[in-house]
Design a protein around this motif. Structure first.
Motif, PDB file in Angstrom:
ATOM      1  N   LYS A  97       0.878  -1.300   0.158  1.00 41.11           N
ATOM      2  CA  LYS A  97      -0.080   0.057   0.135  1.00 41.11           C
ATOM      3  C   LYS A  97       0.868   1.304  -0.094  1.00 41.11           C
ATOM      4  O   LYS A  97       0.621   2.399  -0.482  1.00 41.11           O
ATOM      5  CB  LYS A  97      -0.961   0.053   1.302  1.00 41.11           C
ATOM      6  CG  LYS A  97      -2.125  -0.863   1.169  1.00 41.11           C
ATOM      7  CD  LYS A  97      -3.124  -0.942   2.145  1.00 41.11           C
ATOM      8  CE  LYS A  97      -4.160  -1.936   2.128  1.00 41.11           C
ATOM      9  NZ  LYS A  97      -5.218  -1.768   3.377  1.00 41.11           N
ATOM     10  N   GLY A  98       1.996   1.135   0.730  1.00 44.77           N
ATOM     11  CA  GLY A  98       3.085   2.235   0.634  1.00 44.77           C
ATOM     12  C   GLY A  98       3.467   2.493  -0.784  1.00 44.77           C
ATOM     13  O   GLY A  98       3.539   3.593  -1.315  1.00 44.77           O
ATOM     14  N   ILE A  99       3.571   1.578  -1.577  1.00 41.11           N
ATOM     15  CA  ILE A  99       4.092   1.510  -2.973  1.00 41.11           C
ATOM     16  C   ILE A  99       2.975   2.414  -3.727  1.00 41.11           C
ATOM     17  O   ILE A  99       3.138   3.334  -4.670  1.00 41.11           O
ATOM     18  CB  ILE A  99       4.568   0.360  -3.729  1.00 41.11           C
ATOM     19  CG1 ILE A  99       5.745  -0.180  -2.755  1.00 41.11           C
ATOM     20  CG2 ILE A  99       4.992   0.705  -5.311  1.00 41.11           C
ATOM     21  CD1 ILE A  99       6.649   0.645  -2.647  1.00 41.11           C
ATOM     22  N   GLN A 100       1.672   2.089  -3.506  1.00 32.49           N
ATOM     23  CA  GLN A 100       0.631   2.658  -4.071  1.00 32.49           C
ATOM     24  C   GLN A 100       0.639   3.960  -3.971  1.00 32.49           C
ATOM     25  O   GLN A 100       0.024   4.900  -4.882  1.00 32.49           O
ATOM     26  CB  GLN A 100      -0.799   1.800  -3.983  1.00 32.49           C
ATOM     27  CG  GLN A 100      -1.939   2.337  -4.521  1.00 32.49           C
ATOM     28  CD  GLN A 100      -2.068   2.158  -6.033  1.00 32.49           C
ATOM     29  OE1 GLN A 100      -1.540   1.121  -6.576  1.00 32.49           O
ATOM     30  NE2 GLN A 100      -2.092   3.454  -6.775  1.00 32.49           N
ATOM     31  N   PHE A 101       0.989   4.406  -2.468  1.00 36.57           N
ATOM     32  CA  PHE A 101       0.612   5.707  -2.201  1.00 36.57           C
ATOM     33  C   PHE A 101       1.702   6.563  -2.986  1.00 36.57           C
ATOM     34  O   PHE A 101       1.529   7.761  -3.319  1.00 36.57           O
ATOM     35  CB  PHE A 101       1.005   5.859  -0.571  1.00 36.57           C
ATOM     36  CG  PHE A 101       1.369   7.383  -0.194  1.00 36.57           C
ATOM     37  CD1 PHE A 101       0.337   8.245   0.272  1.00 36.57           C
ATOM     38  CD2 PHE A 101       2.603   7.582   0.163  1.00 36.57           C
ATOM     39  CE1 PHE A 101       0.491   9.554   0.501  1.00 36.57           C
ATOM     40  CE2 PHE A 101       2.874   8.812   0.472  1.00 36.57           C
ATOM     41  CZ  PHE A 101       2.041   9.772   0.532  1.00 36.57           C
ATOM     42  N   LEU A 102       2.974   5.904  -3.097  1.00 35.10           N
ATOM     43  CA  LEU A 102       4.005   6.752  -3.697  1.00 35.10           C
ATOM     44  C   LEU A 102       3.517   6.848  -5.301  1.00 35.10           C
ATOM     45  O   LEU A 102       4.050   7.948  -5.873  1.00 35.10           O
ATOM     46  CB  LEU A 102       5.206   5.837  -3.919  1.00 35.10           C
ATOM     47  CG  LEU A 102       6.046   5.764  -2.305  1.00 35.10           C
ATOM     48  CD1 LEU A 102       7.142   4.903  -2.313  1.00 35.10           C
ATOM     49  CD2 LEU A 102       6.205   7.377  -2.026  1.00 35.10           C
ATOM     50  N   ASP A 104       0.499   7.252  -6.222  1.00 31.53           N
ATOM     51  CA  ASP A 104      -0.378   8.322  -6.238  1.00 31.53           C
ATOM     52  C   ASP A 104       0.201   9.831  -6.208  1.00 31.53           C
ATOM     53  O   ASP A 104       0.056  10.783  -6.752  1.00 31.53           O
ATOM     54  CB  ASP A 104      -1.565   8.289  -5.281  1.00 31.53           C
ATOM     55  CG  ASP A 104      -2.263   7.155  -5.576  1.00 31.53           C
ATOM     56  OD1 ASP A 104      -2.371   6.770  -6.788  1.00 31.53           O
ATOM     57  OD2 ASP A 104      -2.829   6.465  -4.747  1.00 31.53           O
ATOM     58  N   LYS A 105       1.273   9.752  -5.199  1.00 28.79           N
ATOM     59  CA  LYS A 105       1.998  11.058  -4.671  1.00 28.79           C
ATOM     60  C   LYS A 105       2.793  11.555  -5.916  1.00 28.79           C
ATOM     61  O   LYS A 105       2.980  12.882  -6.218  1.00 28.79           O
ATOM     62  CB  LYS A 105       2.794  10.937  -3.764  1.00 28.79           C
ATOM     63  CG  LYS A 105       3.987  11.987  -3.316  1.00 28.79           C
ATOM     64  CD  LYS A 105       4.934  11.417  -2.151  1.00 28.79           C
ATOM     65  CE  LYS A 105       5.891  12.600  -1.753  1.00 28.79           C
ATOM     66  NZ  LYS A 105       6.705  12.113  -0.824  1.00 28.79           N
ATOM     67  N   ASN A 106       3.297  10.785  -6.958  1.00 29.18           N
ATOM     68  CA  ASN A 106       4.066  11.331  -7.808  1.00 29.18           C
ATOM     69  C   ASN A 106       3.274  11.284  -9.283  1.00 29.18           C
ATOM     70  O   ASN A 106       3.959  11.398 -10.266  1.00 29.18           O
ATOM     71  CB  ASN A 106       5.375  10.191  -8.123  1.00 29.18           C
ATOM     72  CG  ASN A 106       6.124  10.289  -7.036  1.00 29.18           C
ATOM     73  OD1 ASN A 106       7.050  11.388  -7.309  1.00 29.18           O
ATOM     74  ND2 ASN A 106       6.246   9.311  -5.968  1.00 29.18           N
TER      75      ASN A 106
END
Length: 467
Positions: A97-102, A104-106
């Motif tokens: 989920k942290g990778i998915q956040f990254l 979205d962030k980028n």
């Protein structure tokens, strides 16, 4: 049709890092992942889940055998494999989920489905519901990774005859786990189940475990793991694997050519990994593969098709997550017109047994074969106050330096927190430090890192202070 500057196929440590770096550099970026979670093998069924189980099993081992030495008296602990696996899944879930956040962030566009080339600039995404979407991309980075290898005569039923993927999700602790392969994966997962109470037998074709690492590390790890109760059968070639109900029989030949038979309830086939390009349709883009199924690239990780690059396990070289990440960054920066570089000799390797094993640079065997005049310094971990305080006294650090220039050419270590300690050696070698440079640096006391200073001091020809 959606258009992108860069499209990355595969979201493992190479792919997602490449996508993030491309986005940081101003490219309109897409990433294609066929599974519902990001992170590839490493985050889902490799590095992260295996370390979660290694940590859980190490806590159990300490509770069962080592706490009493520290004055901590508890009732006989019981290993709950289902809870361990559940915790492992929680760690994986948080990380992916942290990778998915990254993403979205980028502002990276994520496509869930199988990516396949229609041409050198067009990629079709086949989604799980069968629908398709074709996108146009100026550049493409292939980062599809690898999958476990097997032997031609072994049928993997994924129940009793398993790979590392299934070994991470067992619902019971094996009574007798037979591990085919004495490399990193086999030893790490063998360690997990040995700590939890399994009998573990390793069958290795070569004459030593971790055969690509320095011989001194192989010898020491063999000794330590045997002391922990693991059994090794080296120079032993597997001939067949047969299952009968809940029993699996492995037939092999030892170094004398005599037949040996092992019986257990699970067999873990850990004979390496192979590049994964299934469904990629590289032929439609004109991309060449080598005889081992790897994507062929030049020194810039560029394929024979100039706008298509490939990184990580799908290309030649060590199959390491951090190597893939470095390659992802390199390719993104090359596309941006920068001039990055990777020194592959300084990509560290780690085995997460306990004690941990880590190395960077060339082995003593390699340097001698090349005719390089060397000097070697060693320092045992048991001579450190920090090691005695924690009870982690097994292992050593070995520093190899050029006999004439004193430049460090290789560092090989086995001991507590070696996976973290190796970073000092990588930094030193990136800046072409000498053994004397390290020996004159102040290292905090008491720490495991002091062994690095002492080994470097020994390599200079002076005596180590504490041994």
């Amino acid at each position: 049709m959606s258009q992108f500057d860069v499209t990355v196929i595969g979201s493992g440590p190479g792919g997602y890092v490449a996508a993030i770096r491309c986005a940081q550099l101003g490219f309109k970026t897409a990433i294609i992942e066929k599974y519902p979670t990001m992170g590839g093998t490493c985050l889902n069924v490799g590095c992260i889940p295996s370390k979660a189980l290694l940590d859980s099993s190490e806590h159990f081992e300490n509770a069962k055998h080592n706490f009493a030495n520290h004055g901590i008296i508890i009732n006989d602990p019981v290993a709950d494999i289902n809870r361990m696996v559940a915790r492992k899944n929680e760690v994986v879930d948080q990380t992916t989920k942290g990778i998915q956040f990254l993403m979205d962030k980028n502002k990276i566009t994520v496509f869930e489905g199988v990516g396949s080339f229609e041409s050198a600039t067009q990629i079709k995404v086949t989604k799980n519901d069968g629908s398709t979407e074709t996108i146009d991309s100026k550049y493409t980075i292939i980062a599809t990774g690898s999958k476990p290898s097997t032997l031609p005569f072994i049928t993997l039923d994924k129940e009793r005859i398993i790979t590392s993927t299934e070994a991470l999700n067992l619902k019971e602790i094996p009574k007798h786990l037979i591990v085919i392969g004495g490399g990193v994966i086999g030893l790490e997962l063998g360690s997990v189940y040995k700590r939890l109470g399994s009998e573990v037998t390793v069958v290795e074709f070569m004459d030593k475990i971790i055969p690509t690492m320095d011989g001194a590390l192989s010898k020491e790890l063999n000794k330590v793991l045997r002391k922990q109760g693991m059994k090794f059968n080296l120079s032993t070639g597997v001939q067949s694997v047969e299952r009968n109900g809940d029993t699996v029989k492995v037939t092999a030949k030892d170094k004398k050519g005599e037949e040996v038979v092992f019986e257990g309830d699970y067999v873990l086939v850990a004979v390496g990994r192979k590049p994964y390009t299934d469904g990629l349709a590289v032929e439609k883009a004109g991309v060449d593969l080598d005889e081992r199924g790897r994507v062929k690239t030049n020194e810039h990780l560029q394929t024979n098709v100039s706008n298509i690059y490939a990184i990580g396990d799908v290309v030649a070289g060590a199959m390491l997550a951090h190597k893939a990440s470095e390659e992802g960054t390199l390719v993104a920066e090359l596309i941006a017109g920068q001039k990055p570089h990777i020194n592959y000799n300084l990509i560290p390797g780690v085995v997460y047994t306990w004690p941990e094993v880590a190395a960077v640079g060339k082995t003593e065997e390699q340097l001698k074969a090349e005719g390089v005049a060397i000097k070697v310094g060693n320092f045992p971990m048991r001579a450190l106050g920090r090691s005695r305080a924690s009870g982690d006294v097994d292992g050593f650090i070995k520093v190899i330096a050029d006999e004439k220039t004193d430049e460090i050419l290789g560092v090989h270590m086995i001991g507590a927190r070696a996976a973290d300690l190796i970073a000092e050696a990588v930094v030193a070698m990136e800046y072409r430090a000498s053994a004397e440079d390290i020996s004159r640096m102040s290292h905090a006391h008491p720490t495991y890192a002091e062994a690095m200073k002492e080994a470097a001091l020994d390599a200079t020809g002076k005596r180590a202070i504490h041994f």
